[in-house]
Design an enzyme around this catalytic site. Structure first.
Site, short mmCIF file in Angstrom:
data_model
loop_
_atom_site.label_atom_id
_atom_site.label_comp_id
_atom_site.label_asym_id
_atom_site.label_seq_id
_atom_site.Cartn_x
_atom_site.Cartn_y
_atom_site.Cartn_z
N ASP A 196 0.84 -1.12 -0.11
CA ASP A 196 0.14 0.02 0.06
C ASP A 196 0.78 1.26 0.20
OD1 ASP A 196 -2.87 1.20 0.70
OD2 ASP A 196 -1.57 2.13 2.16
N LYS A 197 0.25 2.26 -0.44
CA LYS A 197 1.01 3.51 -0.45
C LYS A 197 1.92 3.84 0.73
CE LYS A 197 0.15 8.65 -0.78
NZ LYS A 197 -1.12 9.68 -1.05
#
Length: 377
Positions: A196-197
């Site tokens: 995820d970011k």
């Protein structure tokens, strides 16, 4: 742009015309492939690959044509769709609304405008943001290891792995396309799993079709070992195994949840230390104000697996707003880091093992919880 006889361009009122832009031929990454873990099911795409020309940045073109008698009374967006079938009708409607189309020299912003025979139409056909996303962008990739077959990167916080809505440029995929020529021929430029970011840490990327295929199979067979470090509210036992299936949350599509109808998921959790009387940045202090440093070993790789498993037991990660984790200890993003990665080289066969130290924000918070030298990997 060459003209076509209007009898070859009949109105398409059912579904939008097929598009030739790359982003509209690939699966939508924002739907099921936007967050931690869950390797993509490439299917036959691994053997098909993608053509280099598909990654060429699209250009704005100007369409200029005259409405023939057979098209009299047709809607403007329908008429444009017959002459520009590589664009979706919704995108053409958006261009009209943006003022990119003129009829007899006057800008028209209503897609449903009825045309008359003999009218001259000029349209500026701008490419979609999605189609401009899958292009090379030079960036300083945090490479831990690289040979002719694969790359291991230590993804920093804030770097998006794959282009998606709101992040069409500046992703790891864009950087990989610029980093080596072979990436253009590979599905998702060789990305076989993702983070995820706001999660930092180690990722492996294939550089050849052979490596991508082998890595994808190894991940599916649970032969790629990944260990994470996290800071969570509450105090888990010294060691436990969480086995609980994970599926899409029935209320919010951006969340996952423990669900009887979900996919099997298993996480081993080891508590390395705890800190009491922690004050949450947002005021309300969950789990009695105790924060624990945990080490999580994945046996499966479901979307948000660690975050969901811990939150389901009442131990949400610090600063993980999606699953109820209040910020604390200076952390403003979910306290999760992919610290260790171990795999067998997909081509050469030797065992590879990598470690990545905690990024500064999490290392500072970790050191407040664990005082026995475990703050680094």
């Amino acid at each position: 742009m060459s003209k076509r006889p209007d009898h070859q361009n009949r109105s398409r009122t059912g579904s939008p015309p097929p598009s030739g832009t790359l982003a509209e031929t690939l699966p939508d990454p924002s739907a099921d492939w936007a967050d931690d873990e869950d390797p993509p099911d490439h299917g036959t795409a691994l053997s098909d690959g993608l053509q280099p020309s598909a990654f060429m940045p699209p250009r704005t073109e100007v369409l200029s044509d005259t409405v023939v008698s057979a098209a009299h009374g047709r809607r403007l967006d329908q008429w444009l769709a017959t002459l520009a079938p590589t664009f979706s009708r919704s995108h053409l409607q958006h261009l009209v609304e943006q003022g990119c189309v003129a009829v007899d020299g006057k800008v028209v912003t209503t897609p449903s405008r009825k045309l008359q025979a003999g009218q001259a139409v000029v349209a500026e056909l701008r490419p979609t943001p999605q189609s401009q996303a899958f292009v090379p962008e030079s960036m300083d990739l945090p490479i831990v290891f690289e040979d002719e077959h694969l790359i291991v990167v230590n993804k920093p916080v804030g770097l998006v792995v794959h282009p998606a809505a709101g992040h069409w440029q500046g992703t790891l995929m864009n950087g990989l396309l610029a980093h080596h020529a072979g990436a253009v021929l590979l599905p998702r430029a060789g990305i076989v799993h993702r983070l995820d970011k706001d999660t930092s840490g180690l990722m492996v990327v294939g550089k050849t079709l052979q490596a991508c295929t082998a890595l994808t199979r190894a991940i599916a067979a649970r032969e790629v070992h990944r260990q994470y470090r996290a800071l969570a509210w509450g105090q888990p036992p010294e060691a436990l195994r969480i086995e609980a299936p994970i599926g899409r949350d029935l209320v919010s599509r951006v969340r996952m949840a423990v669900s009887a109808s979900g996919k099997p998921a298993m996480t081993d959790v080891r508590c390395l230390g705890s800190l009491e009387a922690v004050v949450a940045d947002a005021g309300k202090t969950p789990a009695g104000g105790v924060v624990s440093a945990v080490e999580c070993t994945l046996h499966t790789g479901r979307t948000h697996q660690i975050r969901v498993h811990l939150a389901s037991r009442g131990w949400p990660l610090l600063a993980d707003a999606l699953y109820g984790g209040t910020p604390a200890l200076g952390l403003t993003r979910q306290a999760l880091h992919a610290a260790r990665l171990k795999l067998v080289h997909p081509v050469l066969g030797q065992e590879l093992a990598f470690e990545a130290p905690l990024p500064p924000d999490m290392a500072t918070a970790w050191a407040q919880v664990v005082h026995n030298g475990l703050s680094s990997v």
